[in-house]
Design an enzyme around this catalytic site. Sequence first.
Site, PDB file in Angstrom:
ATOM      1  N   LYS A   1       0.844  -1.209   0.000  1.00  0.00           N
ATOM      2  CA  LYS A   1       0.000   0.000   0.000  1.00  0.00           C
ATOM      3  C   LYS A   1       0.873   1.250   0.000  1.00  0.00           C
ATOM      4  O   LYS A   1       2.028   1.212   0.439  1.00  0.00           O
ATOM      5  CB  LYS A   1      -0.947   0.032   1.208  1.00  0.00           C
ATOM      6  CG  LYS A   1      -0.271   0.177   2.595  1.00  0.00           C
ATOM      7  CD  LYS A   1      -0.007   1.608   3.053  1.00  0.00           C
ATOM      8  CE  LYS A   1       0.741   1.666   4.371  1.00  0.00           C
ATOM      9  NZ  LYS A   1       1.656   2.742   4.578  1.00  0.00           N
TER      10      LYS A   1
ATOM     11  N   ASP B   1      -2.485  -1.367  10.616  1.00  0.00           N
ATOM     12  CA  ASP B   1      -2.664  -1.350   9.153  1.00  0.00           C
ATOM     13  C   ASP B   1      -3.292  -2.638   8.621  1.00  0.00           C
ATOM     14  O   ASP B   1      -3.664  -2.698   7.444  1.00  0.00           O
ATOM     15  CB  ASP B   1      -1.306  -1.174   8.450  1.00  0.00           C
ATOM     16  CG  ASP B   1      -0.890   0.280   8.357  1.00  0.00           C
ATOM     17  OD1 ASP B   1      -1.742   1.156   8.594  1.00  0.00           O
ATOM     18  OD2 ASP B   1       0.283   0.539   8.027  1.00  0.00           O
TER      19      ASP B   1
HETATM   20  P1  ATP Z   1       4.289   0.031   7.644  1.00  0.00           P
HETATM   21  O1  ATP Z   1       3.990   0.684   6.325  1.00  0.00           O
HETATM   22  O2  ATP Z   1       3.097  -0.697   8.228  1.00  0.00           O
HETATM   23  O3  ATP Z   1       5.003   0.887   8.605  1.00  0.00           O
HETATM   24  P2  ATP Z   1       6.740  -1.131   6.936  1.00  0.00           P
HETATM   25  O4  ATP Z   1       6.861  -1.188   5.463  1.00  0.00           O
HETATM   26  O5  ATP Z   1       7.399   0.006   7.614  1.00  0.00           O
HETATM   27  O6  ATP Z   1       5.224  -1.200   7.311  1.00  0.00           O
HETATM   28  P3  ATP Z   1       7.172  -3.951   7.320  1.00  0.00           P
HETATM   29  O7  ATP Z   1       7.509  -4.298   5.929  1.00  0.00           O
HETATM   30  O8  ATP Z   1       5.865  -4.408   7.830  1.00  0.00           O
HETATM   31  O9  ATP Z   1       7.338  -2.397   7.607  1.00  0.00           O
HETATM   32  O10 ATP Z   1       8.374  -4.525   8.216  1.00  0.00           O
HETATM   33  C1  ATP Z   1       8.795  -3.966   9.426  1.00  0.00           C
HETATM   34  C2  ATP Z   1       9.606  -5.004  10.188  1.00  0.00           C
HETATM   35  O11 ATP Z   1       8.741  -6.082  10.554  1.00  0.00           O
HETATM   36  C3  ATP Z   1      10.720  -5.630   9.369  1.00  0.00           C
HETATM   37  O12 ATP Z   1      11.927  -4.986   9.623  1.00  0.00           O
HETATM   38  C4  ATP Z   1      10.726  -7.089   9.785  1.00  0.00           C
HETATM   39  O13 ATP Z   1      11.789  -7.373  10.687  1.00  0.00           O
HETATM   40  C5  ATP Z   1       9.417  -7.327  10.519  1.00  0.00           C
HETATM   41  N1  ATP Z   1       8.534  -8.316   9.856  1.00  0.00           N
HETATM   42  C6  ATP Z   1       7.801  -9.239  10.485  1.00  0.00           C
HETATM   43  N2  ATP Z   1       7.095  -9.978   9.621  1.00  0.00           N
HETATM   44  C7  ATP Z   1       7.364  -9.513   8.404  1.00  0.00           C
HETATM   45  C8  ATP Z   1       6.932  -9.881   7.087  1.00  0.00           C
HETATM   46  N3  ATP Z   1       6.096 -10.880   6.873  1.00  0.00           N
HETATM   47  N4  ATP Z   1       7.403  -9.148   6.066  1.00  0.00           N
HETATM   48  C9  ATP Z   1       8.240  -8.110   6.277  1.00  0.00           C
HETATM   49  N5  ATP Z   1       8.707  -7.753   7.488  1.00  0.00           N
HETATM   50  C10 ATP Z   1       8.272  -8.439   8.548  1.00  0.00           C
END
Ligand code: ATP
Length: 287
Positions: free
Chosen positions: A12, A138
């Site tokens: 997203k 989210d």
């Molecule tokens: P948001 O937009 O909700 O802030 P984000 O893009 O910042 O999400 P995620 O990709 O959800 O962050 O990942 C954040 C952390 O969560 C990663 O550094 C990872 O260690 C952990 N994590 C746990 N499960 C997952 C997964 N299935 N995919 C990616 N990261 C994961």
Amino acid sequence: MEGEIALEARAKINLGLDVTGIREDGYHLVKMVMQSLDLHDDILIKITDEAGIKISCDKEGIPKDERNLAYKAAKLIMDEKKISAGISIDIKKRIPAAAGLAGGSSDAAAVLKGINELFDLALSQKELMELGLKIGADVPYCIMLKTALAQGIGEKLTRLKDLPKCHILLAKPGLDVKTMDVYKKLDLIKDYEHPDIDSMLEALNRGDLEGICSEMGNVLELVTESEHKEIGELKRLMKDNGALNAMMSGSGPTVFGIYSDEEKAKKTYDIIREKDFGGSLFLTYGR
Ligand code: ATP
């Protein structure tokens, strides 16, 4: 028991992101326009002979144990429905992690939907969204997808008209950002300008792509962009090369540009790629 199910877990972006207050428990109250993308992880869930939940993932640096949000989602719904079968979850990662693209939340959402179908649990979308909220703010949106307004801590969702057809260029610089830190730093800034989310909603309702783009705004840029000059540079580069507008998604550091002209989006993709950019680049669209 046998069976398997394959699902897409879509990324997203936030077309608009405003922080409107803080809840007593410390969660931030937000007003966000969410848009899911064609860019997705592939999730394959299989019922196995061995008890327990096993995670595999083709990407280094992603936890493969109970810290993975896909694991948390599986455990939550299986405990709730008292399912004792073993399952394996394979994640083919395309969405960069810690990028502001909700990659982990989207994997969790897909696992909730997948297990619901695989075991014929017949949970409604609303019930899945309530479970999802226990994993992260989210996750309910990642179950709903497409264009939506998110309020509360992100869980109060209103369906919006689809984003008009456009091309979306994503550039994630080679640095990781911690969402919690960004919100904490924003709290230290007392007074700042807020995006006009209501005007964006009107533009969306009119199907006016240029109007939507002119209302884009994300208060979290105040923190992340001031710490990482790459973000401002990418925005400028996209806008100089034909993007209707460009902005950081979520807490960053991914920058996206919206284009009505696919050729211009492709040209910008090539320019960034040739710059020894050191991050990830995707040309995608709203879906
Ligand atoms: P948001 O937009 O909700 O802030 P984000 O893009 O910042 O999400 P995620 O990709 O959800 O962050 O990942 C954040 C952390 O969560 C990663 O550094 C990872 O260690 C952990 N994590 C746990 N499960 C997952 C997964 N299935 N995919 C990616 N990261 C994961």
